[in-house]
Design a protein around this motif. Structure first.
Motif, short mmCIF file in Angstrom:
data_model
loop_
_atom_site.label_atom_id
_atom_site.label_comp_id
_atom_site.label_asym_id
_atom_site.label_seq_id
_atom_site.Cartn_x
_atom_site.Cartn_y
_atom_site.Cartn_z
N ASP A 7 40.16 44.88 37.31
CA ASP A 7 40.71 43.63 37.82
C ASP A 7 40.90 43.76 39.32
OD1 ASP A 7 41.93 40.96 37.39
OD2 ASP A 7 43.69 41.98 38.21
N VAL A 8 40.55 42.71 40.05
CA VAL A 8 40.81 42.65 41.48
C VAL A 8 41.73 41.47 41.73
CG1 VAL A 8 39.82 42.30 43.77
CG2 VAL A 8 38.57 43.66 42.10
N ASP A 9 42.87 41.73 42.34
CA ASP A 9 43.83 40.69 42.70
C ASP A 9 43.30 40.00 43.95
OD1 ASP A 9 45.93 39.19 43.76
OD2 ASP A 9 47.46 40.64 43.13
N ARG A 10 42.72 38.82 43.78
CA ARG A 10 42.10 38.11 44.89
C ARG A 10 43.13 37.67 45.93
NH1 ARG A 10 36.81 36.95 44.24
NH2 ARG A 10 36.82 34.97 45.34
N GLY A 11 44.39 37.59 45.54
CA GLY A 11 45.44 37.26 46.50
C GLY A 11 45.75 38.40 47.44
N ARG A 12 45.48 39.61 47.01
CA ARG A 12 45.72 40.80 47.83
C ARG A 12 44.46 41.29 48.54
NH1 ARG A 12 49.58 45.16 45.09
NH2 ARG A 12 50.55 45.10 47.10
N CYS A 13 43.30 41.09 47.92
CA CYS A 13 42.04 41.63 48.42
C CYS A 13 41.75 41.11 49.83
CB CYS A 13 40.90 41.26 47.48
SG CYS A 13 39.29 41.85 48.03
N HIS A 33 35.99 38.15 49.19
CA HIS A 33 36.75 39.05 48.33
C HIS A 33 35.81 39.95 47.53
CE1 HIS A 33 39.42 35.55 48.91
NE2 HIS A 33 40.31 36.49 49.10
N ASP A 39 33.89 42.93 33.81
CA ASP A 39 35.31 43.20 33.60
C ASP A 39 35.57 44.47 32.79
OD1 ASP A 39 35.91 40.89 34.96
OD2 ASP A 39 36.28 39.71 33.16
N CYS A 54 41.32 51.49 47.80
CA CYS A 54 41.63 50.13 48.26
C CYS A 54 42.87 50.17 49.16
CB CYS A 54 41.87 49.21 47.07
SG CYS A 54 42.25 47.52 47.58
N ALA A 58 44.57 46.37 45.61
CA ALA A 58 44.21 45.14 44.91
C ALA A 58 43.47 45.40 43.60
CB ALA A 58 43.34 44.27 45.82
N THR A 60 43.02 47.15 39.92
CA THR A 60 43.73 47.77 38.81
C THR A 60 42.71 48.15 37.74
OG1 THR A 60 45.66 46.39 39.23
CG2 THR A 60 45.57 47.51 37.11
#
Length: 72
Positions: A7-13, A33, A39, A54, A58, A60
């Motif tokens: 998983d990539v947190d697009r809000g943090r990337c 991003h 997945d 990273c 971002a 997980t």
């Protein structure tokens, strides 16, 4: 066989591309991003390396419901 979930947190990337450079078979830049190519993967040490590298944590990596990456 055990599977890992990426998983990539697009809000943090920040879109640095470090993950794509570290594990190009697993991550790619999608505009500004990063995104996992898929997945769910077979266990792959390069996924953990990408999560560890990273700069904004971002990425997980989980196995079942246990977070295994980034590593402490």
């Amino acid at each position: 066989m055990t599977a890992w979930h990426l998983d990539v947190d697009r809000g943090r990337c920040m879109g640095t591309g470090i993950c794509a450079g570290t594990a190009p078979a697993l991550f790619a830049l999608d505009g500004r991003h990063s995104a996992p190519v898929t997945d769910t993967i077979a266990p792959d040490e390069s996924a953990l390396d990408a999560a560890d590298s990273c700069p904004v944590a971002a990425i997980t990596v989980t196995e079942r419901e246990t977070v295994i990456g980034p590593r402490p």
